[in-house]
Design a protein around this motif. Structure first.
Motif, PDB file in Angstrom:
ATOM      1  N   ARG A  32       0.861  -1.181   0.000  1.00 16.50           N
ATOM      2  CA  ARG A  32       0.000   0.000   0.000  1.00 16.50           C
ATOM      3  C   ARG A  32       0.893   1.224   0.000  1.00 16.50           C
ATOM      4  NH1 ARG A  32      -5.719   0.087   3.101  1.00 16.50           N
ATOM      5  NH2 ARG A  32      -6.704   1.636   1.741  1.00 16.50           N
ATOM      6  N   GLY A  33       0.711   2.071  -0.986  1.00 10.26           N
ATOM      7  CA  GLY A  33       1.585   3.218  -1.147  1.00 10.26           C
ATOM      8  C   GLY A  33       1.195   4.389  -0.277  1.00 10.26           C
ATOM      9  N   GLU A  34       2.000   5.429  -0.323  1.00 13.07           N
ATOM     10  CA  GLU A  34       1.715   6.634   0.459  1.00 13.07           C
ATOM     11  C   GLU A  34       0.448   7.331  -0.023  1.00 13.07           C
ATOM     12  OE1 GLU A  34       4.994   7.971  -2.519  1.00 13.07           O
ATOM     13  OE2 GLU A  34       4.335   6.148  -1.532  1.00 13.07           O
ATOM     14  N   ASP A  35      -0.036   6.961  -1.218  1.00 16.08           N
ATOM     15  CA  ASP A  35      -1.280   7.515  -1.742  1.00 16.08           C
ATOM     16  C   ASP A  35      -2.506   6.741  -1.295  1.00 16.08           C
ATOM     17  OD1 ASP A  35      -0.744   5.218  -3.152  1.00 16.08           O
ATOM     18  OD2 ASP A  35      -1.204   6.060  -5.125  1.00 16.08           O
ATOM     19  N   GLY A  36      -2.319   5.680  -0.495  1.00  8.55           N
ATOM     20  CA  GLY A  36      -3.435   4.878  -0.009  1.00  8.55           C
ATOM     21  C   GLY A  36      -3.896   3.807  -0.966  1.00  8.55           C
ATOM     22  N   ARG A  37      -3.352   3.774  -2.190  1.00 14.33           N
ATOM     23  CA  ARG A  37      -3.724   2.780  -3.179  1.00 14.33           C
ATOM     24  C   ARG A  37      -2.759   1.591  -3.101  1.00 14.33           C
ATOM     25  NH1 ARG A  37      -3.530   3.844  -8.339  1.00 14.33           N
ATOM     26  NH2 ARG A  37      -5.552   2.974  -8.919  1.00 14.33           N
ATOM     27  N   LYS A 104      10.908   4.543   3.593  1.00 12.70           N
ATOM     28  CA  LYS A 104      11.506   4.110   2.329  1.00 12.70           C
ATOM     29  C   LYS A 104      10.769   2.894   1.775  1.00 12.70           C
ATOM     30  CE  LYS A 104      16.255   5.345   3.664  1.00 12.70           C
ATOM     31  NZ  LYS A 104      17.638   4.786   3.815  1.00 12.70           N
ATOM     32  N   TYR A 105      11.027   2.607   0.517  1.00 11.89           N
ATOM     33  CA  TYR A 105      10.571   1.378  -0.116  1.00 11.89           C
ATOM     34  C   TYR A 105      11.801   0.609  -0.592  1.00 11.89           C
ATOM     35  CZ  TYR A 105       5.919   3.452  -0.109  1.00 11.89           C
ATOM     36  OH  TYR A 105       4.730   4.011   0.278  1.00 11.89           O
ATOM     37  N   ARG A 140      21.732 -13.104  -9.803  1.00  9.39           N
ATOM     38  CA  ARG A 140      22.150 -12.620  -8.490  1.00  9.39           C
ATOM     39  C   ARG A 140      21.021 -11.808  -7.853  1.00  9.39           C
ATOM     40  NH1 ARG A 140      25.398 -15.582 -10.324  1.00  9.39           N
ATOM     41  NH2 ARG A 140      27.658 -15.297 -10.564  1.00  9.39           N
ATOM     42  N   VAL A 141      21.006 -11.752  -6.536  1.00 13.29           N
ATOM     43  CA  VAL A 141      20.010 -10.963  -5.805  1.00 13.29           C
ATOM     44  C   VAL A 141      20.500  -9.531  -5.675  1.00 13.29           C
ATOM     45  CG1 VAL A 141      18.901 -10.601  -3.565  1.00 13.29           C
ATOM     46  CG2 VAL A 141      19.020 -12.899  -4.548  1.00 13.29           C
ATOM     47  N   GLY A 142      19.619  -8.570  -5.995  1.00 15.02           N
ATOM     48  CA  GLY A 142      19.947  -7.160  -5.897  1.00 15.02           C
ATOM     49  C   GLY A 142      18.894  -6.376  -5.143  1.00 15.02           C
ATOM     50  N   LEU A 143      19.105  -5.058  -5.052  1.00 16.91           N
ATOM     51  CA  LEU A 143      18.226  -4.191  -4.275  1.00 16.91           C
ATOM     52  C   LEU A 143      18.165  -2.813  -4.924  1.00 16.91           C
ATOM     53  CD1 LEU A 143      16.621  -3.458  -1.664  1.00 16.91           C
ATOM     54  CD2 LEU A 143      18.831  -2.950  -0.587  1.00 16.91           C
ATOM     55  N   ALA A 144      16.945  -2.260  -4.994  1.00 14.86           N
ATOM     56  CA  ALA A 144      16.724  -0.875  -5.401  1.00 14.86           C
ATOM     57  C   ALA A 144      15.945  -0.175  -4.296  1.00 14.86           C
ATOM     58  CB  ALA A 144      15.966  -0.803  -6.729  1.00 14.86           C
ATOM     59  N   ILE A 145      16.236   1.107  -4.049  1.00 19.52           N
ATOM     60  CA  ILE A 145      15.641   1.847  -2.943  1.00 19.52           C
ATOM     61  C   ILE A 145      15.029   3.133  -3.466  1.00 19.52           C
ATOM     62  CG2 ILE A 145      16.084   2.946  -0.705  1.00 19.52           C
ATOM     63  CD1 ILE A 145      18.458   1.093  -0.333  1.00 19.52           C
ATOM     64  N   ALA A 146      13.860   3.507  -2.907  1.00 17.88           N
ATOM     65  CA  ALA A 146      13.202   4.757  -3.284  1.00 17.88           C
ATOM     66  C   ALA A 146      12.518   5.354  -2.061  1.00 17.88           C
ATOM     67  CB  ALA A 146      12.187   4.532  -4.400  1.00 17.88           C
ATOM     68  N   ASP A 147      12.322   6.675  -2.083  1.00 16.58           N
ATOM     69  CA  ASP A 147      11.601   7.352  -1.013  1.00 16.58           C
ATOM     70  C   ASP A 147      10.096   7.356  -1.251  1.00 16.58           C
ATOM     71  OD1 ASP A 147      13.968   7.982   0.360  1.00 16.58           O
ATOM     72  OD2 ASP A 147      14.236   9.824  -0.782  1.00 16.58           O
ATOM     73  N   SER A 148       9.692   6.949  -2.454  1.00 15.50           N
ATOM     74  CA  SER A 148       8.279   6.915  -2.821  1.00 15.50           C
ATOM     75  C   SER A 148       8.006   5.661  -3.626  1.00 15.50           C
ATOM     76  CB  SER A 148       7.925   8.152  -3.654  1.00 15.50           C
ATOM     77  OG  SER A 148       6.657   8.011  -4.273  1.00 15.50           O
ATOM     78  N   PHE A 150       6.466   5.654  -6.160  1.00 13.29           N
ATOM     79  CA  PHE A 150       6.548   6.117  -7.542  1.00 13.29           C
ATOM     80  C   PHE A 150       7.990   6.309  -8.008  1.00 13.29           C
ATOM     81  CE2 PHE A 150       2.577   7.757  -5.669  1.00 13.29           C
ATOM     82  CZ  PHE A 150       1.656   7.151  -6.498  1.00 13.29           C
ATOM     83  N   GLY A 151       8.970   6.019  -7.127  1.00 11.74           N
ATOM     84  CA  GLY A 151      10.366   6.184  -7.464  1.00 11.74           C
ATOM     85  C   GLY A 151      10.830   7.611  -7.236  1.00 11.74           C
ATOM     86  N   PRO A 152      12.006   7.996  -7.770  1.00  3.94           N
ATOM     87  CA  PRO A 152      12.892   7.172  -8.599  1.00  3.94           C
ATOM     88  C   PRO A 152      13.613   6.103  -7.787  1.00  3.94           C
ATOM     89  CG  PRO A 152      13.939   9.257  -8.105  1.00  3.94           C
ATOM     90  CD  PRO A 152      12.540   9.361  -7.567  1.00  3.94           C
ATOM     91  N   TRP A 153      13.942   5.002  -8.469  1.00  2.00           N
ATOM     92  CA  TRP A 153      14.576   3.859  -7.831  1.00  2.00           C
ATOM     93  C   TRP A 153      16.093   3.902  -8.050  1.00  2.00           C
ATOM     94  CZ3 TRP A 153      11.756   0.896  -4.657  1.00  2.00           C
ATOM     95  CH2 TRP A 153      10.363   1.019  -4.757  1.00  2.00           C
ATOM     96  N   ILE A 154      16.824   3.798  -6.977  1.00  2.00           N
ATOM     97  CA  ILE A 154      18.280   3.779  -7.025  1.00  2.00           C
ATOM     98  C   ILE A 154      18.747   2.339  -6.852  1.00  2.00           C
ATOM     99  CG2 ILE A 154      20.421   4.696  -6.056  1.00  2.00           C
ATOM    100  CD1 ILE A 154      18.506   6.779  -7.306  1.00  2.00           C
ATOM    101  N   ARG A 155      19.363   1.801  -7.904  1.00  2.00           N
ATOM    102  CA  ARG A 155      19.851   0.425  -7.838  1.00  2.00           C
ATOM    103  C   ARG A 155      21.246   0.382  -7.199  1.00  2.00           C
ATOM    104  NH1 ARG A 155      18.429  -2.544 -13.606  1.00  2.00           N
ATOM    105  NH2 ARG A 155      17.107  -0.898 -14.493  1.00  2.00           N
ATOM    106  N   MET A 156      21.510  -0.680  -6.472  1.00  2.00           N
ATOM    107  CA  MET A 156      22.836  -0.905  -5.943  1.00  2.00           C
ATOM    108  C   MET A 156      23.806  -1.197  -7.105  1.00  2.00           C
ATOM    109  SD  MET A 156      22.483  -0.606  -2.585  1.00  2.00           S
ATOM    110  CE  MET A 156      21.386   0.755  -3.043  1.00  2.00           C
ATOM    111  N   ASP A 157      25.047  -0.796  -6.949  1.00  4.31           N
ATOM    112  CA  ASP A 157      26.032  -0.984  -8.017  1.00  4.31           C
ATOM    113  C   ASP A 157      26.428  -2.440  -8.214  1.00  4.31           C
ATOM    114  OD1 ASP A 157      26.121   1.726  -8.559  1.00  4.31           O
ATOM    115  OD2 ASP A 157      27.740   2.087  -7.128  1.00  4.31           O
ATOM    116  N   ALA A 158      26.210  -3.248  -7.188  1.00  2.00           N
ATOM    117  CA  ALA A 158      26.596  -4.664  -7.235  1.00  2.00           C
ATOM    118  C   ALA A 158      25.510  -5.490  -6.562  1.00  2.00           C
ATOM    119  CB  ALA A 158      27.938  -4.872  -6.533  1.00  2.00           C
ATOM    120  N   PRO A 159      25.462  -6.777  -6.808  1.00  2.00           N
ATOM    121  CA  PRO A 159      24.489  -7.627  -6.122  1.00  2.00           C
ATOM    122  C   PRO A 159      24.701  -7.567  -4.611  1.00  2.00           C
ATOM    123  CG  PRO A 159      25.575  -8.819  -7.909  1.00  2.00           C
ATOM    124  CD  PRO A 159      26.330  -7.543  -7.728  1.00  2.00           C
ATOM    125  N   ILE A 160      23.624  -7.659  -3.862  1.00  2.00           N
ATOM    126  CA  ILE A 160      23.756  -7.719  -2.404  1.00  2.00           C
ATOM    127  C   ILE A 160      24.052  -9.145  -1.940  1.00  2.00           C
ATOM    128  CG2 ILE A 160      22.289  -5.702  -2.027  1.00  2.00           C
ATOM    129  CD1 ILE A 160      20.039  -7.653  -1.223  1.00  2.00           C
TER     130      ILE A 160
END
Length: 343
Positions: A32-37, A104-105, A140-148, A150-160
């Motif tokens: 459930r996002g910050e918009d309630g949807r 965060k997401y 490989r397993v990776g991770l992307a992080i965003a404050d919303s 809706f993004g923007p999504w920041i990908r890790m430079d290498a697999p976690i």
């Protein structure tokens, strides 16, 4: 204490979930996002490729949204597109698992790449295709992080979770299943395979942890969670309870839960040492629809539980039609099954 979804499942809405014309749709993880949807993160790849192994070459993670948890979900955007062979996740992103972590997401996923030309619509792609072989070995397993959401999504430079030579995860890591511990640290169950000569062994599960969201993630046990000779499991989903941790996952054969590709159950008091519940089935490939019909799904994978106010309210799954097996599927989609919240 065992946990089964079998007596919690309500009839599935016929028009629920997420599907797209001309695309294979797979995985499925909702928040459930910050918009309630409600926002569903899923995988898709074009239907001119075979369902399997096409995902290894052209899968991308997308976001779809709906006003309610059942859907139907509407495609909104491609979140993690292809970004070039030089990136570790540059050719395929798959297995999304979205997690809200404070403000965060966190989007965990599997990424892969290969150094060859992209397949074209008039080509035949089989399991022995050199691009498929390379892409599988590069999972490989990776991770992307965003404050919303809706993004923007920041990908890790290498697999976690990189592979580790000589260990049970020396060939690949994939299928991430994260969980937030009570102290805010992160627990991560994942699927692994081991190099056996020039090939690879069967699916096993490993566990890693991190004190903070961006890592580093460290493997906790140097052995699989369950003995490989006893279990052949993938697609884990874990969550925290007042008594510890619980897990559902896909039984690759019928040795544990009694149904091939049915759901197993496991539990842990500390999140590190896990016990399988023999003969306990957490879910089935047999689905009851809201019109009263029943259907044995050709595939029923990547189980994901949506929790609301600490209670599981919906089961999401990647499903396919047909008699069984990826090659026999004509359509795939993400389905949603509402759950009874009280028994």
């Amino acid at each position: 204490m065992t946990f089964s979804l079998m007596d919690r499942m309500l009839p599935a809405p016929l028009n629920g979930g997420f599907r797209m014309e001309d695309w294979w749709v797979w995985c499925g993880s909702a928040v459930r996002g910050e918009d309630g949807r409600f926002h569903l993160f899923a995988s898709r790849w074009p239907k001119w490729l075979p369902m399997h192994p096409g995902w290894l070459l052209r899968s991308e993670i997308v976001r779809a949204s709906a006003d309610n948890a059942e859907g139907p979900y509407t495609y909104e955007e491609t979140v993690l597109p292809a970004r070039g062979a030089e990136y570790w996740d540059g050719r395929s992103t798959h297995n999304p698992h979205i997690l809200r972590y404070g403000d965060k997401y966190l989007l965990y996923y599997m990424g892969s790449t290969h150094p060859f030309a992209e397949p074209q619509p008039n080509e035949t792609v089989e399991l022995d295709d050199y691009r498929v072989i390379a892409a599988r070995a590069n999972k490989r397993v990776g991770l992307a992080i965003a404050d919303s959401v809706f993004g923007p999504w920041i990908r890790m430079d290498a697999p976690i979770l990189p592979t580790r030579p000589g260990r049970f995860d020396s060939f690949l890591t994939s299928n991430p299943a994260p969980c937030i511990r009570e102290d805010g640290s992160l627990l991560l169950v994942y699927k692994a395979r081991k190099y056996e000569g020039n090939s690879y062994g069967q699916m096993t599960l490993g566990i890693a942890g991190s004190s903070k969201d961006e890592g580093p993630y460290k493997v906790i046990n140097n052995a699989p969670l369950f003995p490989p000779e006893r279990s052949h499991i993938e697609d884990p989903f874990i969550w925290r309870t007042t008594d510890g941790y619980q897990m559902i996952a896909k039984d690759m054969d019928d040795r544990i839960c009694g149904e091939k590709h049915g759901g197993i159950f496991a539990s842990s008091t500390d999140g590190t040492d896990w016990q399988l519940a023999d003969s306990t089935q957490s879910y089935s490939r047999r689905v009851l629809w809201e019109d009263g019909t029943e259907q044995w799904m050709g595939s029923f994978e990547r189980p994901f539980l949506l929790f609301q106010e600490g209670v599981p309210t919906h089961l999401f799954a990647a499903v396919a039609d047909g008699p069984g097996g990826f090659r026999n599927a004509k359509h795939t989609w993400n389905m949603v099954i509402p759950l009874r919240t009280t028994l």
